[in-house]
Design a protein around this motif. Structure first.
Motif, short mmCIF file in Angstrom:
data_model
loop_
_atom_site.label_atom_id
_atom_site.label_comp_id
_atom_site.label_asym_id
_atom_site.label_seq_id
_atom_site.Cartn_x
_atom_site.Cartn_y
_atom_site.Cartn_z
N ARG A 1 -5.68 -5.46 -0.39
CA ARG A 1 -4.65 -4.43 -0.36
C ARG A 1 -4.71 -3.63 -1.67
N GLN A 2 -4.05 -2.52 -1.69
CA GLN A 2 -4.15 -1.68 -2.89
C GLN A 2 -3.46 -2.32 -4.10
N ASP A 3 -2.58 -3.28 -3.86
CA ASP A 3 -1.99 -3.98 -5.00
C ASP A 3 -2.84 -5.18 -5.41
N GLN B 1 1.14 3.33 -2.43
CA GLN B 1 0.45 4.44 -3.11
C GLN B 1 -0.90 4.71 -2.47
N GLY B 2 -1.41 5.92 -2.61
CA GLY B 2 -2.72 6.25 -2.05
C GLY B 2 -2.57 6.70 -0.61
N ARG C 1 -11.48 9.01 4.21
CA ARG C 1 -10.81 8.31 5.31
C ARG C 1 -10.71 9.13 6.60
N SER D 1 -10.65 0.11 1.48
CA SER D 1 -9.81 -0.85 2.21
C SER D 1 -9.36 -0.27 3.54
N VAL E 1 -3.23 7.31 3.29
CA VAL E 1 -3.76 6.48 4.37
C VAL E 1 -4.03 7.37 5.58
N TRP F 1 -4.83 -9.38 2.33
CA TRP F 1 -4.09 -8.99 3.53
C TRP F 1 -3.46 -10.25 4.12
N TRP G 1 -7.95 3.60 3.93
CA TRP G 1 -7.68 4.22 2.65
C TRP G 1 -8.99 4.72 2.05
N GLY G 2 -8.92 5.63 1.12
CA GLY G 2 -10.14 6.10 0.45
C GLY G 2 -10.35 7.59 0.69
N CYS H 1 0.81 -1.22 0.00
CA CYS H 1 0.00 0.00 0.00
C CYS H 1 0.83 1.26 0.00
#
Ligand code: AMP
Ligand code: MG
Length: 339
Positions: free
Chosen positions: A200-202, A21-22, A45, A185, A24, A206, A41-42, A19
């Motif tokens: 996960r973002q990839d 990128q993005g 958040r 997520s 948190v 988890w 995330w998001g 994670c």
């Protein structure tokens, strides 16, 4: 042995790999008698994190059996047999009663007088006399709870303790807040209760660590790869004291009012509901392996990991593809139980 910071931080640790990128939003708290880790995330958040923190603060007060200003203490110190509940409390107690019935009282929130008698983890911890245990048994039994609308009736001397369900219930409520804010997520960790949301973002699952009952609080026996799931553990290592070489731990058998004694050191539950996972992890520990396995065979709504005192592990069939023994788990072996 490989060291991590606990299941909570372990999840976070592993998650960081996927994670980068993005943005948190994250927060650590100590509430409900446990270390809490929140990572979201998001887009919404920060807002969601604030709402979750506020909610957990309320639960910390209202589900505590010691906080004078909270609702549970006011239930336990009532003058009458009947007491009017808040909606939140009614929901929690309603679920607790159903889970007591389902587990035939292996999980039982009326265990409170026995929890207080043993005082495990407090400055009053001691081994009670046999006659005290006999006496306290008459004050335990979920069958005596009557819930009618928001009115709870329980006999004189009866008290409630939510130690085995409150954190799981809280993680269900957290999930609803995440839903409301469209959070894609998140990793929510309340002590031995972990909720992982989405992937996960990839895109990978988890990876959540399962604590080694024989190790320190940072040692794990294995890792479960999960998406959108709760992983909830109960074990004799969490809270205990030793007297004359005997370990007295905090998971009590409502039938004896004393610590459950069998070949298990810990039980972990993987399922899609926090309150259920929490109550089950405690209940299956109390049941002991044979009964717990039968319970699993007759329920399709969870998977389990059983860790025994002889370094054996049994995982239920549904986890066969997602469990891996930790490299560092010296001495443990595992087998798969079939339905
Ligand atoms: P857990 O860590 O979820 O297994 O919950 C253990 C905590 O729940 C203990 O510290 C007690 O406060 C309470 N407890 C112990 N035994 C039981 C039981 N059989 N049913 C319900 N609550 C219990
Ligand atoms: Mg529990």
């Amino acid at each position: 042995m490989k060291r991590f910071f606990s299941i909570a931080l372990l999840s976070v640790f592993i998650l960081l790999c996927g994670c980068s990128q993005g943005g948190v939003a994250e927060k650590s708290l100590f509430l409900m008698d446990t270390a809490i880790g929140l990572r979201l995330w998001g887009d919404n958040r920060e807002q969601a994190l604030r709402e979750i923190s506020e909610k957990l603060l309320l639960f910390d007060r209202d589900f505590s059996h010691t906080k004078e200003e909270g609702e549970l203490v006011s239930i336990n110190s009532r003058n009458e047999n009947s007491v009017m509940l808040s909606d939140e409390m009614r929901t929690l107690i309603g679920q607790a009663i159903l889970l007591s019935e389902e587990t035939q009282g292996a999980f039982d929130p009326t265990i409170a007088p026995a929890v207080n008698l043993w005082g495990i983890g407090t400055e009053n911890e001691r081994v009670p006399e046999e006659h005290e245990l006999q006496d306290i048994k008459s004050k335990i039994g979920y069958q005596k709870l009557e819930l009618s609308g928001n009115m709870l009736t329980l006999p004189r001397g009866f008290m409630l303790n939510f130690g085995a369900i409150a954190k799981g219930y809280a993680s269900d409520v957290v999930r609803k807040i995440l839903d409301k804010h469209d959070i894609p997520s998140a990793v929510i960790s309340l002590g031995g209760n972990v909720y992982v949301r989405g992937a996960r973002q990839d895109g990978l699952p988890w990876r959540v660590g399962v604590r080694d009952p024989n190790g320190g609080e940072n040692d794990i026996i294995g890792i479960v790869s999960v998406t959108d799931e709760f992983l909830i553990s109960s074990g004799d290592y969490e809270r205990f004291f030793e007297s004359d070489g005997v370990r007295y731990h905090h998971i009590l058998d409502p039938k004896t009012a004393a610590p459950a004694r069998n070949s298990l050191r810990a039980v972990a539950i993987v399922c899609d509901n926090g309150a259920r996972g929490d109550a089950y992890s405690t209940a299956l520990y109390v049941m002991g392996y044979e009964t717990a396995l039968e319970f699993w065979r007759s329920h399709n709504n969870f998977e389990a990991i059983f860790i025994f005192d002889d370094y054996n592990i049994v995982i239920t069939e549904g986890l066969a593809g997602s469990f891996e023994l930790s490299e560092a788990s010296g001495g443990y072996t595992y087998e798969v139980a079939e339905r």
